[in-house]
Design a protein around this motif. Structure first.
Motif, PDB file in Angstrom:
ATOM      1  N   PRO A  52      45.023  41.275  42.308  1.00  0.00           N
ATOM      2  CA  PRO A  52      46.234  41.898  41.755  1.00  0.00           C
ATOM      3  C   PRO A  52      47.044  42.557  42.876  1.00  0.00           C
ATOM      4  CG  PRO A  52      44.331  42.425  40.409  1.00  0.00           C
ATOM      5  CD  PRO A  52      43.814  41.736  41.645  1.00  0.00           C
ATOM      6  N   ALA A  53      48.353  42.427  42.800  1.00  0.00           N
ATOM      7  CA  ALA A  53      49.234  42.962  43.849  1.00  0.00           C
ATOM      8  C   ALA A  53      48.979  44.435  44.098  1.00  0.00           C
ATOM      9  CB  ALA A  53      50.694  42.718  43.474  1.00  0.00           C
ATOM     10  N   MET A  65      53.303  47.941  47.156  1.00  0.00           N
ATOM     11  CA  MET A  65      53.040  46.840  46.233  1.00  0.00           C
ATOM     12  C   MET A  65      54.149  45.793  46.281  1.00  0.00           C
ATOM     13  SD  MET A  65      52.332  46.820  42.139  1.00  0.00           S
ATOM     14  CE  MET A  65      53.996  47.230  41.683  1.00  0.00           C
ATOM     15  N   HIS A  66      55.378  46.201  46.491  1.00  0.00           N
ATOM     16  CA  HIS A  66      56.498  45.255  46.534  1.00  0.00           C
ATOM     17  C   HIS A  66      56.401  44.333  47.755  1.00  0.00           C
ATOM     18  CE1 HIS A  66      58.411  46.925  43.040  1.00  0.00           C
ATOM     19  NE2 HIS A  66      58.173  48.119  43.535  1.00  0.00           N
ATOM     20  N   THR A  67      55.750  44.803  48.809  1.00  0.00           N
ATOM     21  CA  THR A  67      55.508  43.959  49.981  1.00  0.00           C
ATOM     22  C   THR A  67      54.582  42.809  49.609  1.00  0.00           C
ATOM     23  OG1 THR A  67      55.814  45.840  51.477  1.00  0.00           O
ATOM     24  CG2 THR A  67      54.588  43.946  52.338  1.00  0.00           C
ATOM     25  N   VAL A  68      53.523  43.122  48.878  1.00  0.00           N
ATOM     26  CA  VAL A  68      52.579  42.092  48.425  1.00  0.00           C
ATOM     27  C   VAL A  68      53.288  41.141  47.465  1.00  0.00           C
ATOM     28  CG1 VAL A  68      50.434  41.665  47.167  1.00  0.00           C
ATOM     29  CG2 VAL A  68      50.586  43.589  48.770  1.00  0.00           C
ATOM     30  N   GLY A 116      48.647  37.627  36.447  1.00  0.00           N
ATOM     31  CA  GLY A 116      48.257  37.504  37.847  1.00  0.00           C
ATOM     32  C   GLY A 116      48.836  36.298  38.545  1.00  0.00           C
ATOM     33  N   ALA A 117      48.246  36.018  39.683  1.00  0.00           N
ATOM     34  CA  ALA A 117      48.688  34.908  40.531  1.00  0.00           C
ATOM     35  C   ALA A 117      47.467  34.102  40.941  1.00  0.00           C
ATOM     36  CB  ALA A 117      49.405  35.449  41.762  1.00  0.00           C
ATOM     37  N   TRP A 118      47.640  32.788  41.011  1.00  0.00           N
ATOM     38  CA  TRP A 118      46.535  31.919  41.407  1.00  0.00           C
ATOM     39  C   TRP A 118      47.080  30.738  42.187  1.00  0.00           C
ATOM     40  CZ3 TRP A 118      48.406  32.654  36.590  1.00  0.00           C
ATOM     41  CH2 TRP A 118      48.948  31.558  35.930  1.00  0.00           C
ATOM     42  N   ILE A 119      46.189  30.070  42.907  1.00  0.00           N
ATOM     43  CA  ILE A 119      46.565  28.944  43.745  1.00  0.00           C
ATOM     44  C   ILE A 119      46.765  27.705  42.870  1.00  0.00           C
ATOM     45  CG2 ILE A 119      45.905  27.514  45.722  1.00  0.00           C
ATOM     46  CD1 ILE A 119      46.336  30.554  46.323  1.00  0.00           C
TER      47      ILE A 119
END
Length: 115
Positions: free
Chosen positions: A38-39, A50-53, A73-76
């Motif tokens: 998570p960011a 967090m905004h950088t991530v 979230g984010a995933w590949i």
């Protein structure tokens, strides 16, 4: 996945994060379908905003490497597997052109290190 920030680097923090995730995809340490941290958690661990991530994740999303869903979230992405063959083809073109120009492998490496 281990990400390290180099405060002395000329590259922005978001660029460093994105580059390391991209490298992980290329070398296989980050696999298709893997969830990114998570960011908020990654930002806390790296001691960055967090905004950088999120900016790094957004760049990877724009490149087609990462899927992002708000709240999920984010995933590949599966399509990320095409990155390595693409880069290999570009490297082959670089070496072919370099040989045509009479450059050695070490000349090319030195050139890349300057970039």
């Amino acid at each position: 996945m281990l990400i390290r920030i180099d405060q002395a680097s000329k590259a922005t923090l978001a660029t460093q994060i994105a580059d390391q995730i991209r490298a992980g995809i290329s070398n296989g340490s980050v696999k298709i379908g893997d969830r990114l941290p998570p960011a908020r958690d990654l930002a806390l661990a790296l001691d960055v905003n967090m905004h950088t991530v999120l900016r790094a994740f957004s760049r990877l999303r724009d490149e087609g490497l990462v899927e992002m869903r708000q709240g999920r979230g984010a995933w590949i992405r599966r399509e990320a597997s095409s990155v390595t063959p693409h880069l290999a083809a570009l490297a082959q073109q670089l070496m072919t052109e370099s040989r045509r120009l009479g450059l050695t492998r070490s000349d090319v490496i030195q050139l890349l290190e300057r970039i």
